[in-house]
Write an enzyme that holds these catalytic residues in place. Structure first.
Site, PDB file in Angstrom:
ATOM      1  CE1 TYR A  95      -4.446  -0.923  -0.508  1.00 16.66           C
ATOM      2  CE2 TYR A  95      -3.223  -3.127   0.549  1.00 16.66           C
ATOM      3  CZ  TYR A  95      -4.323  -2.485   0.019  1.00 16.66           C
ATOM      4  OH  TYR A  95      -5.455  -3.185  -0.490  1.00 16.66           O
ATOM      5  CD  GLU A 137      -6.846  -5.787   0.632  1.00 15.50           C
ATOM      6  OE1 GLU A 137      -5.713  -5.588   0.647  1.00 15.50           O
ATOM      7  OE2 GLU A 137      -7.440  -5.486  -0.242  1.00 15.50           O
TER       8      GLU A 137
HETATM    9  C1  HEM Z   1      -7.865  -4.523  -8.478  1.00 12.30           C
HETATM   10  C2  HEM Z   1      -8.498  -0.338  -6.136  1.00 12.30           C
HETATM   11  C3  HEM Z   1      -4.602  -1.023  -3.917  1.00 12.30           C
HETATM   12  C4  HEM Z   1      -3.226  -4.598  -6.654  1.00 12.30           C
HETATM   13  C5  HEM Z   1      -8.469  -3.468  -8.076  1.00 12.30           C
HETATM   14  C6  HEM Z   1      -9.604  -2.990  -8.280  1.00 12.30           C
HETATM   15  C7  HEM Z   1      -9.955  -1.963  -7.968  1.00 12.30           C
HETATM   16  C8  HEM Z   1      -8.715  -1.587  -6.970  1.00 12.30           C
HETATM   17  C9  HEM Z   1     -11.147  -1.211  -7.908  1.00 12.30           C
HETATM   18  C10 HEM Z   1     -10.659  -3.591  -9.649  1.00 12.30           C
HETATM   19  C11 HEM Z   1     -11.165  -4.697  -8.624  1.00 12.30           C
HETATM   20  C12 HEM Z   1     -12.187  -5.524  -9.675  1.00 12.30           C
HETATM   21  O1  HEM Z   1     -11.479  -6.099 -10.387  1.00 12.30           O
HETATM   22  O2  HEM Z   1     -13.395  -5.767  -9.459  1.00 12.30           O
HETATM   23  C13 HEM Z   1      -7.370  -0.188  -5.323  1.00 12.30           C
HETATM   24  C14 HEM Z   1      -7.638   1.011  -4.244  1.00 12.30           C
HETATM   25  C15 HEM Z   1      -6.349   0.738  -3.666  1.00 12.30           C
HETATM   26  C16 HEM Z   1      -5.626  -0.465  -4.067  1.00 12.30           C
HETATM   27  C17 HEM Z   1      -8.573   2.017  -4.254  1.00 12.30           C
HETATM   28  C18 HEM Z   1      -5.603   1.660  -2.572  1.00 12.30           C
HETATM   29  C19 HEM Z   1      -6.358   2.321  -1.626  1.00 12.30           C
HETATM   30  C20 HEM Z   1      -3.906  -1.689  -4.377  1.00 12.30           C
HETATM   31  C21 HEM Z   1      -2.417  -2.476  -4.085  1.00 12.30           C
HETATM   32  C22 HEM Z   1      -2.109  -3.429  -4.972  1.00 12.30           C
HETATM   33  C23 HEM Z   1      -3.361  -3.537  -5.681  1.00 12.30           C
HETATM   34  C24 HEM Z   1      -1.907  -1.880  -3.040  1.00 12.30           C
HETATM   35  C25 HEM Z   1      -0.915  -4.062  -5.009  1.00 12.30           C
HETATM   36  C26 HEM Z   1       0.250  -3.730  -5.587  1.00 12.30           C
HETATM   37  C27 HEM Z   1      -4.348  -4.887  -7.464  1.00 12.30           C
HETATM   38  C28 HEM Z   1      -4.426  -5.894  -8.589  1.00 12.30           C
HETATM   39  C29 HEM Z   1      -5.633  -5.857  -8.981  1.00 12.30           C
HETATM   40  C30 HEM Z   1      -6.559  -4.876  -8.364  1.00 12.30           C
HETATM   41  C31 HEM Z   1      -3.163  -6.565  -8.965  1.00 12.30           C
HETATM   42  C32 HEM Z   1      -6.275  -6.855 -10.082  1.00 12.30           C
HETATM   43  C33 HEM Z   1      -6.200  -5.899 -11.460  1.00 12.30           C
HETATM   44  C34 HEM Z   1      -5.831  -6.454 -12.659  1.00 12.30           C
HETATM   45  O3  HEM Z   1      -4.508  -7.029 -12.675  1.00 12.30           O
HETATM   46  O4  HEM Z   1      -6.742  -6.751 -13.463  1.00 12.30           O
HETATM   47  N1  HEM Z   1      -7.519  -2.714  -6.989  1.00 12.30           N
HETATM   48  N2  HEM Z   1      -6.402  -0.802  -5.068  1.00 12.30           N
HETATM   49  N3  HEM Z   1      -4.131  -2.778  -5.489  1.00 12.30           N
HETATM   50  N4  HEM Z   1      -5.769  -4.280  -7.499  1.00 12.30           N
HETATM   51 FE1  HEM Z   1      -6.028  -2.660  -6.184  1.00 12.30          FE
END
Ligand code: HEM
Length: 404
Positions: A95, A137
């Site tokens: 994060y 989480e």
């Molecule tokens: C997916 C928001 C932090 C890695 C997502 C999605 C959202 C989101 C809206 C799409 C969910 C879906 O597929 O339905 C956020 C927010 C964050 C955050 C608001 C911070 C407050 C992080 C962090 C990581 C991360 C710290 C790790 C490095 C991912 C990955 C996906 C994802 C790998 C799947 C996306 C893909 O590969 O298609 N996140 N996220 N996120 N998030 Fe986050």
């Protein structure tokens, strides 16, 4: 706790950031992956290329910022994302890295418009949002680990059976390599599959719904082979699974996740509507209902291009034959000659409200649907037009979540 002033700054800058949202998140990802190329092992490269993830992240950050003083209002959305993060292996230590590059991207794109006060406020707000995700989480990891048969992260499973279900969908049956128990799951949940494709620099993770009930001695996923089309290259992972993964091979998978699940306390009739490979969570729900709630009235509706692309048809028909409370209806966009001669052929074209009204026996029901976005939109609008209350509509997007 954020100060009133910080909250005001955040709320007043959300519209500006929204305008530049995609530019900011695109810049953010460039910076993030340059500084931390190892994160390319977690992120879906295809979604990145199509800009889908940029939009999803931007929407989530701005939605959270808008509700910064009442984050509990968007708890369901946070939980849904947290499920995805947990299944991908996102950790608390990721994060601050994401926060650092997000702020740097805001500064970069907004230039002089990003005052110290604005950056300070967004830094604080990001911290609050990140803490909410990290807390939820952590509970999810704990639950995945302590559940009977459960685990955190990825665990090796052996493919024990591979079955072609249609011209494009193939099922993989898997059991844990260590011979241990299987964690129970809710019908509708998915797993993440983590593969290293030979010749590819980074690992690739994809989510697939579990397509059978939880009482079986295996997990089953039914994967659509995503061949290249005009504006989209072939799906690397699905093609790899179809062409390279055979019985006896190992797949690394996460514990089941996701909140698009069948409410088993609800005793009302249920209508399960799917388009294409969106039928996988529906078949899991159907098989669960057939075993656990045989008295509940179930209507299973599936739309496919034609019979050759219709997966798991025989299985659904068999379950229906064994349960008089279950009816099924097929809708083919372009039926083949063979389809037209089938006694069970039901409808040609697209699902519409008129037809739904003829096949859904009791309007007062819970509706679950899943499929391509235009399909979901059509079903969603048709059901609302019919007067079904929004709280009785349950649906899930494949890939990054959107809105209908
Ligand atoms: C997916 C928001 C932090 C890695 C997502 C999605 C959202 C989101 C809206 C799409 C969910 C879906 O597929 O339905 C956020 C927010 C964050 C955050 C608001 C911070 C407050 C992080 C962090 C990581 C991360 C710290 C790790 C490095 C991912 C990955 C996906 C994802 C790998 C799947 C996306 C893909 O590969 O298609 N996140 N996220 N996120 N998030 Fe986050």
């Amino acid at each position: 706790m954020l100060s009133q002033r910080t909250i005001e700054v955040i709320k007043s800058t959300v519209p500006v950031l929204e305008i530049h949202g995609t530019a900011i998140t695109t810049r953010f990802y460039n910076m993030l992956f340059t500084a931390h190329p190892e994160l390319l092992d977690i992120f879906n490269h295809a979604n990145q290329k199509q800009g889908k993830q940029q939009a999803a992240l931007a929407n989530a950050v701005y939605a959270a910022a808008l509700h910064i003083d009442r984050l509990e209002m968007i708890l369901p959305v946070v939980k849904q994302i947290a499920h995805k993060h947990r299944s991908l292996g996102v950790q608390a230590e990721h994060y601050p890295i994401v926060g650092q590059h997000l702020l740097a991207a805001i500064k970069d794109v907004l230039g002089d418009a990003a005052s110290e006060e604005i950056l300070q406020a967004w830094g604080e707000a990001y911290g609050v949002i990140a803490d909410a995700f990290i807390g939820i989480e952590a509970d999810m990891y704990e639950q995945a680990k302590t559940q009977a048969g459960g685990w955190a992260g990825f665990k090796p499973f052996r493919i024990i059976q591979k079955v072609k279900e249609s011209d494009v969908i193939t099922s993989f049956y898997m059991t844990p390599l260590d011979g241990g128990a299987l964690a129970a799951f809710e019908p509708g949940q998915y797993i993440s599959v983590n593969v290293h494709i030979p010749g590819e620099e980074h690992a690739q993770i994809r989510q697939y719904s579990l397509s059978d009930a939880s009482d079986k001695p295996y997990y089953r996923i039914s994967v659509k082979r995503e061949d290249a089309i005009v504006d989209r290259p072939a799906g690397k992972v699905s093609v790899y699974l179809h062409e390279q993964k055979e019985v006896g091979d190992i797949l690394s998978i996460s514990a089941p996740a996701g909140d698009f699940t069948l409410d088993q306390r609800d005793s009302r009739p249920v209508v399960l509507i799917s388009g294409g490979v969106g039928l996988t969570p529906m078949v899991s729900m159907l098989n669960t209902l057939a075993i656990a709630k045989p008295a509940r009235q179930v209507t299973f509706i599936h739309a496919a291009h034609n019979g050759r692309l219709h997966a798991l048809k025989q299985q659904v028909e068999t379950v229906a034959q064994q349960n008089s409370n279950l009816s099924f209806h097929w809708c083919y966009e372009k039926p083949t000659e063979q389809d037209l001669t089938e006694p069970a052929f039901h409808k040609q074209g697209y699902i519409d409200l008129n037809w739904l009204q003829t096949v859904v026996p009791v309007k007062e029901a819970s509706y679950y649907f899943c499929g391509p976005v235009p399909f979901m939109k059509a079903i969603h609008d048709a059901l609302l037009e019919w007067g079904i209350p929004a709280e009785d509509l349950h649906y899930e997007f494949f890939g990054p979540a959107g809105s209908l």
